[in-house]
Design a protein around this motif. Structure first.
Motif, PDB file in Angstrom:
ATOM      1  N   ARG A 115     -27.157  37.497 -50.045  1.00 45.72           N
ATOM      2  CA  ARG A 115     -26.451  38.366 -49.096  1.00 45.72           C
ATOM      3  C   ARG A 115     -26.459  37.757 -47.694  1.00 45.72           C
ATOM      4  O   ARG A 115     -25.425  37.713 -47.027  1.00 45.72           O
ATOM      5  CB  ARG A 115     -27.098  39.759 -49.092  1.00 45.72           C
ATOM      6  CG  ARG A 115     -26.361  40.772 -48.247  1.00 45.72           C
ATOM      7  CD  ARG A 115     -26.961  42.171 -48.313  1.00 45.72           C
ATOM      8  NE  ARG A 115     -28.303  42.215 -47.754  1.00 45.72           N
ATOM      9  CZ  ARG A 115     -29.429  42.327 -48.460  1.00 45.72           C
ATOM     10  NH1 ARG A 115     -29.390  42.420 -49.771  1.00 45.72           N
ATOM     11  NH2 ARG A 115     -30.609  42.363 -47.855  1.00 45.72           N
ATOM     12  N   TRP A 116     -27.620  37.238 -47.238  1.00 47.88           N
ATOM     13  CA  TRP A 116     -27.706  36.632 -45.912  1.00 47.88           C
ATOM     14  C   TRP A 116     -26.908  35.341 -45.836  1.00 47.88           C
ATOM     15  O   TRP A 116     -26.232  35.073 -44.842  1.00 47.88           O
ATOM     16  CB  TRP A 116     -29.166  36.392 -45.520  1.00 47.88           C
ATOM     17  CG  TRP A 116     -29.771  37.600 -44.892  1.00 47.88           C
ATOM     18  CD1 TRP A 116     -30.460  38.597 -45.520  1.00 47.88           C
ATOM     19  CD2 TRP A 116     -29.711  37.966 -43.518  1.00 47.88           C
ATOM     20  NE1 TRP A 116     -30.837  39.548 -44.616  1.00 47.88           N
ATOM     21  CE2 TRP A 116     -30.394  39.185 -43.377  1.00 47.88           C
ATOM     22  CE3 TRP A 116     -29.155  37.373 -42.400  1.00 47.88           C
ATOM     23  CZ2 TRP A 116     -30.530  39.824 -42.140  1.00 47.88           C
ATOM     24  CZ3 TRP A 116     -29.289  38.013 -41.172  1.00 47.88           C
ATOM     25  CH2 TRP A 116     -29.969  39.222 -41.056  1.00 47.88           C
ATOM     26  N   ALA A 117     -26.962  34.537 -46.879  1.00 44.36           N
ATOM     27  CA  ALA A 117     -26.212  33.280 -46.883  1.00 44.36           C
ATOM     28  C   ALA A 117     -24.709  33.565 -46.857  1.00 44.36           C
ATOM     29  O   ALA A 117     -23.960  32.906 -46.132  1.00 44.36           O
ATOM     30  CB  ALA A 117     -26.585  32.438 -48.103  1.00 44.36           C
ATOM     31  N   THR A 118     -24.272  34.531 -47.629  1.00 39.33           N
ATOM     32  CA  THR A 118     -22.853  34.876 -47.685  1.00 39.33           C
ATOM     33  C   THR A 118     -22.376  35.431 -46.339  1.00 39.33           C
ATOM     34  O   THR A 118     -21.328  35.017 -45.834  1.00 39.33           O
ATOM     35  CB  THR A 118     -22.582  35.879 -48.820  1.00 39.33           C
ATOM     36  OG1 THR A 118     -22.951  35.275 -50.065  1.00 39.33           O
ATOM     37  CG2 THR A 118     -21.123  36.299 -48.861  1.00 39.33           C
ATOM     38  N   ALA A 119     -23.147  36.337 -45.761  1.00 42.39           N
ATOM     39  CA  ALA A 119     -22.757  36.921 -44.469  1.00 42.39           C
ATOM     40  C   ALA A 119     -22.648  35.841 -43.403  1.00 42.39           C
ATOM     41  O   ALA A 119     -21.691  35.839 -42.608  1.00 42.39           O
ATOM     42  CB  ALA A 119     -23.766  37.987 -44.054  1.00 42.39           C
ATOM     43  N   GLY A 120     -23.585  34.926 -43.381  1.00 45.76           N
ATOM     44  CA  GLY A 120     -23.535  33.845 -42.398  1.00 45.76           C
ATOM     45  C   GLY A 120     -22.337  32.947 -42.588  1.00 45.76           C
ATOM     46  O   GLY A 120     -21.641  32.595 -41.629  1.00 45.76           O
ATOM     47  N   ALA A 121     -22.070  32.573 -43.833  1.00 48.43           N
ATOM     48  CA  ALA A 121     -20.946  31.673 -44.119  1.00 48.43           C
ATOM     49  C   ALA A 121     -19.617  32.333 -43.797  1.00 48.43           C
ATOM     50  O   ALA A 121     -18.725  31.708 -43.217  1.00 48.43           O
ATOM     51  CB  ALA A 121     -20.997  31.227 -45.575  1.00 48.43           C
ATOM     52  N   ARG A 125     -26.933  27.103 -54.472  1.00 48.06           N
ATOM     53  CA  ARG A 125     -28.166  27.032 -55.267  1.00 48.06           C
ATOM     54  C   ARG A 125     -28.659  28.434 -55.635  1.00 48.06           C
ATOM     55  O   ARG A 125     -29.042  28.690 -56.783  1.00 48.06           O
ATOM     56  CB  ARG A 125     -29.245  26.279 -54.478  1.00 48.06           C
ATOM     57  CG  ARG A 125     -30.538  26.083 -55.247  1.00 48.06           C
ATOM     58  CD  ARG A 125     -31.563  25.319 -54.435  1.00 48.06           C
ATOM     59  NE  ARG A 125     -32.071  26.164 -53.363  1.00 48.06           N
ATOM     60  CZ  ARG A 125     -32.225  25.804 -52.104  1.00 48.06           C
ATOM     61  NH1 ARG A 125     -31.901  24.591 -51.721  1.00 48.06           N
ATOM     62  NH2 ARG A 125     -32.703  26.637 -51.215  1.00 48.06           N
ATOM     63  N   ILE A 126     -28.618  29.347 -54.692  1.00 46.44           N
ATOM     64  CA  ILE A 126     -29.058  30.727 -54.942  1.00 46.44           C
ATOM     65  C   ILE A 126     -28.160  31.381 -55.986  1.00 46.44           C
ATOM     66  O   ILE A 126     -28.641  31.999 -56.944  1.00 46.44           O
ATOM     67  CB  ILE A 126     -29.048  31.550 -53.632  1.00 46.44           C
ATOM     68  CG1 ILE A 126     -30.078  31.002 -52.645  1.00 46.44           C
ATOM     69  CG2 ILE A 126     -29.281  33.029 -53.915  1.00 46.44           C
ATOM     70  CD1 ILE A 126     -29.889  31.497 -51.220  1.00 46.44           C
ATOM     71  N   ARG A 127     -26.849  31.238 -55.801  1.00 42.74           N
ATOM     72  CA  ARG A 127     -25.904  31.864 -56.733  1.00 42.74           C
ATOM     73  C   ARG A 127     -26.049  31.275 -58.134  1.00 42.74           C
ATOM     74  O   ARG A 127     -25.924  31.990 -59.121  1.00 42.74           O
ATOM     75  CB  ARG A 127     -24.471  31.717 -56.205  1.00 42.74           C
ATOM     76  CG  ARG A 127     -24.211  32.601 -54.985  1.00 42.74           C
ATOM     77  CD  ARG A 127     -22.811  32.422 -54.442  1.00 42.74           C
ATOM     78  NE  ARG A 127     -21.780  32.725 -55.399  1.00 42.74           N
ATOM     79  CZ  ARG A 127     -21.332  33.953 -55.685  1.00 42.74           C
ATOM     80  NH1 ARG A 127     -21.873  34.996 -55.077  1.00 42.74           N
ATOM     81  NH2 ARG A 127     -20.373  34.123 -56.555  1.00 42.74           N
ATOM     82  N   THR A 128     -26.330  29.973 -58.218  1.00 43.11           N
ATOM     83  CA  THR A 128     -26.555  29.353 -59.523  1.00 43.11           C
ATOM     84  C   THR A 128     -27.784  29.970 -60.179  1.00 43.11           C
ATOM     85  O   THR A 128     -27.758  30.312 -61.367  1.00 43.11           O
ATOM     86  CB  THR A 128     -26.730  27.827 -59.371  1.00 43.11           C
ATOM     87  OG1 THR A 128     -25.520  27.297 -58.818  1.00 43.11           O
ATOM     88  CG2 THR A 128     -27.015  27.161 -60.705  1.00 43.11           C
TER      89      THR A 128
END
Length: 187
Positions: free
Chosen positions: A137-143, A168-171
Motif C-alpha cells: 500500500r505504501w509503495a503503491t501510494a508513493g509511486a 518484489r512485494i507484489r510478487t
C-alpha cells in the motif's frame, strides 16, 4: 560552544568513519552533540542531525536510542530527507512495539503526500516485519504520486527503486502485474 555551520562534507566524513570503524554508537553521540550545538542557519539543520544520529543508533542496534533521536527530530520540526516519524515507526517495529508503529504510520498516511525516500523506508520496514499488504500500500501510494510526472534524474532513480521494491512485494503476495509494473518496464 555553539556551532554556526555543519556541512554535508562533515556529515559524510563522520558517517564514513562509522562505516570504516564500526563505531556507530560513538558517531551517533557525536551527531547528537552537533545537533544540540548547531545554529538555525546551518547547511544541515538540527532535525536532520537528529535523524542521522538515529540512523547510526539503529545500525548499532540501539533502537530505543534511535527512537529518542527521531523524536527529537520530530519535536524540532525541521526539514529531513526521510520523515522522522517514518523512521521512528521503523525503530518501533524493531522494538516489537507494533501498535505504536502502526499508529504513527496511520497518522502519516492521513497527512500525505510524502517524498519517495519516506515511502521507500516505510515499504522496506513493513516488508522486513512481514506486513506485506502495508508495504504494498505504501509503495503503491508513493509511486502513484510520481509516475508520469516530469521529475529530475535523482527523483526518477528513487521512483524506479520504489517500483522495484513494490514489484518484489507484489510478487511475494502473488499479485499480478499492473499498470505501474507496465510503466516501469516501459521506462
Amino acid at each position: 560552544m555553539r556551532l554556526t555551520h555543519v556541512t554535508t562534507a562533515e556529515l559524510d566524513r563522520l558517517e564514513f568513519h562509522a562505516v570504516r570503524s564500526g563505531e556507530h554508537g560513538g558517531v551517533a553521540a557525536q551527531l547528537l552533540d552537533l545537533a544540540n550545538r548547531v545554529d538555525a542557519g546551518s547547511e544541515i539543520g538540527r532535525a536532520e542531525l537528529f535523524v542521522r544520529a538515529g540512523e547510526q543508533w539503529e545500525i548499532a542496534q540501539e533502537f530505543e536510542r534511535a527512537c529518542a533521536a527521531y523524536q527529537r527530530a520530530i519535536d524540532d520540526g525541521g526539514s529531513t530527507v526521510i520523515d522522522a516519524r517514518a523512521l521512528r515507526a521503523g525503530a518501533l517495529l524493531h522494538l516489537d512495539e507494533v501498535e505504536r508503529a502502526q499508529a504513527q504510520l496511520k497518522r502519516l498516511e492521513t497527512e500525505g503526500p510524502h517524498g519517495l525516500s519516506t515511502h521507500i523506508h516505510i515499504a522496506e520496514a513493513l516488508y522486513a516485519h512481514d506486513d506485506l499488504e502495508g508495504a504494498e500500500r505504501w509503495a503503491t501510494a508513493g509511486a502513484r504520486g510520481y509516475v508520469g510526472a516530469d521529475v529530475t534524474p535523482y527523483v526518477h532513480d528513487l521512483l524506479m527503486e520504489l517500483l522495484r521494491i513494490r514489484f518484489r512485494i507484489r510478487t511475494d503476495l502473488g499479485l499480478d502485474e499492473d499498470d505501474l509494473d507496465d510503466w516501469a518496464d516501459a521506462d
